[in-house]
Design an enzyme around this catalytic site. Sequence first.
Site, short mmCIF file in Angstrom:
data_model
loop_
_atom_site.label_atom_id
_atom_site.label_comp_id
_atom_site.label_asym_id
_atom_site.label_seq_id
_atom_site.Cartn_x
_atom_site.Cartn_y
_atom_site.Cartn_z
N ARG A 53 0.44 3.65 -3.49
CA ARG A 53 0.00 5.04 -2.99
C ARG A 53 0.89 6.28 -2.75
O ARG A 53 0.74 7.18 -3.24
CB ARG A 53 -0.97 4.96 -1.76
CG ARG A 53 -2.16 3.95 -2.16
CD ARG A 53 -2.93 3.88 -0.84
NE ARG A 53 -3.75 2.74 -0.82
CZ ARG A 53 -5.09 2.51 -0.65
NH1 ARG A 53 -5.83 3.54 -0.49
NH2 ARG A 53 -5.71 1.43 -0.55
N GLU A 85 0.80 -1.05 -0.10
CA GLU A 85 -0.20 0.02 0.07
C GLU A 85 1.01 1.18 0.00
O GLU A 85 0.59 2.29 -0.56
CB GLU A 85 -1.07 0.09 1.20
CG GLU A 85 -2.02 -1.16 1.29
CD GLU A 85 -3.21 -0.94 0.44
OE1 GLU A 85 -3.05 0.10 -0.58
OE2 GLU A 85 -3.77 -1.85 0.33
N GLU A 110 -11.85 -0.63 -10.59
CA GLU A 110 -11.57 -1.43 -11.68
C GLU A 110 -12.18 -1.51 -12.88
O GLU A 110 -11.67 -1.38 -13.79
CB GLU A 110 -11.29 -3.07 -10.91
CG GLU A 110 -10.37 -3.13 -10.06
CD GLU A 110 -10.60 -2.34 -8.58
OE1 GLU A 110 -11.49 -2.17 -8.26
OE2 GLU A 110 -9.40 -2.14 -7.82
N ASP A 169 -4.27 -10.30 -8.12
CA ASP A 169 -4.38 -9.44 -9.36
C ASP A 169 -3.22 -8.74 -10.02
O ASP A 169 -2.74 -8.73 -11.13
CB ASP A 169 -5.47 -8.23 -9.05
CG ASP A 169 -5.34 -7.85 -7.61
OD1 ASP A 169 -4.27 -7.86 -6.76
OD2 ASP A 169 -6.33 -7.00 -6.95
#
Length: 522
Positions: free
Chosen positions: A137, A133, A399, A265
């Site tokens: 980010r 993360e 998405e 993913d």
Amino acid sequence: MENVQPGKLSALALIALLSVSDVACKHRTFSRKQLDANGNDVGDDPVTSVRSEKVKDAMLHAWTSYEKYAWGFDQLQPQTMNGVDSFGGLGVTIVDALDTLLIMGLDEQFKRARDWVATSLNFNKDYDASVFETTIRIVGGLLSAYDLSGDKVFLEKATDIADRLLPAWNTPSGINYNSINLATGKAHNYPSANGNSILAEVGTTQLEFITLSQRTNQSKYQEKVEKVIEVLHKNFPADGLLPIYINPQTGMPSPSLITFGAMGDSFYEYLLKVWIQGNKTQAVNVYREMWENSMSGLQSLVRKTTPSAYAYICEKNGNTLIAQMNELACFASGMLALGSFGFDDPQKAKGILSLAEEIGKTCYNFYQITNTKLAGEDYVFTPGQDMSVDDPYNLMRPETVESLFYLWRFTGNTMYQDWGWDIFQAFEKNSRLETGYVGLTDVNTGAKDNLMQSFFLAETLKYLYLLFSPPSVIPLDEWVFNTEAHPLKIVSRVTSGQSLSKSEHVLPTRPGGRKEGRTGHN
Ligand code: DMJ
């Protein structure tokens, strides 16, 4: 292992270095001119102009609410009108929103955000941060802001946080731990993963750390993250499908779920995007080869619903296929569209683009079958009944609109803009409050949660804005998006044995995937 030429991985360890001046530009702005196939200005399209302005208004509302109630906190809780530190107090919404503010021309807001980064962003926190993360980010957000603005403060901050994350890669195999204390550098994995590292979390740092090596001329970032791919490559299965758990001691996959949803993913996304970032050169060929293997694996997981023949991607446990798909897996439609142009065989390219469109249609239907017209988190597929919501919450995830953006860019079909507009209107109707935007705890009743996720500003609104903007705004032959929708500038990949001014030979690629109706660049 199929299709992988021996000796390629040694090239992975070679370092791409670029001088900072190659990317430093002053407040990059993008022309919104609509061009026809011959490059003639055909004037503004009134429909998309209005739509892009509405999305910009939404961004302004989200940002203004955050500034008013949660300034300096990680995220806004709109119902209680306060901030919350969900990521250790790194001002995540500010950093995640920087490039969206720039792209939309919200310059005053960007200036305040930039000044906060320069004066108040402090990474010396006794906090166990998620490496994934924090990379996607914070490192990604700062590097994108740097590439778009040329302001060195963003590069300095990106370097500071990346240096704090680096000890996470000091493991016996080179597969990184998923969590690290930002003050002490002590790293570990989540207890829930039984000592394992998570596939998506070890395979989704490459774009950001390679970019950082390019911008700083320091090879250490790239070396760490490319070593991860080297290790995964050694144990890469023929179908290119890795389970979600990887043992950081041995580097071996641990038997577990195979999925294009949560925890799997973006590993697959980055195989493709590092190849694009590396200018499709020989040095990054192995990434493309791994990605093509994985896409064969993906195709083996695709099934169709009855009675309506919607295509969906199953999960797999051992030899058992599970007829379930997270909304998170909807990114795969855009990834397939983006990767379709690189196949040598035009029939293969056409087939992959067509699969991308089919999955995009399924994901749009995830939204259309609920009362709010917003998608749930997870879907199951039952013979004779097509699909139904399994987990009913909606976090305002990006998405599906991300994929609609790629589908529109690669097909020119304005139907995808109309679908994105439907989804935007559903957010406006169900998620917008006087004090910001919230997710839903139930997409059928419309019950609301109390959090404005930073990715709503970083990704969802950015992709919607770009869906209603000409392709000249962030052209895909010049920029590559990280998984948090932060565009990173593509620069020449230069290996350590070469002079900095001499770039590697760029392998020819088929332009492909372009149909009438598309304007400008990708
Ligand atoms: C984002 O942080 C990124 O897109 C990530 O790859 C997946 N989860 C969220 C958005 O849903």
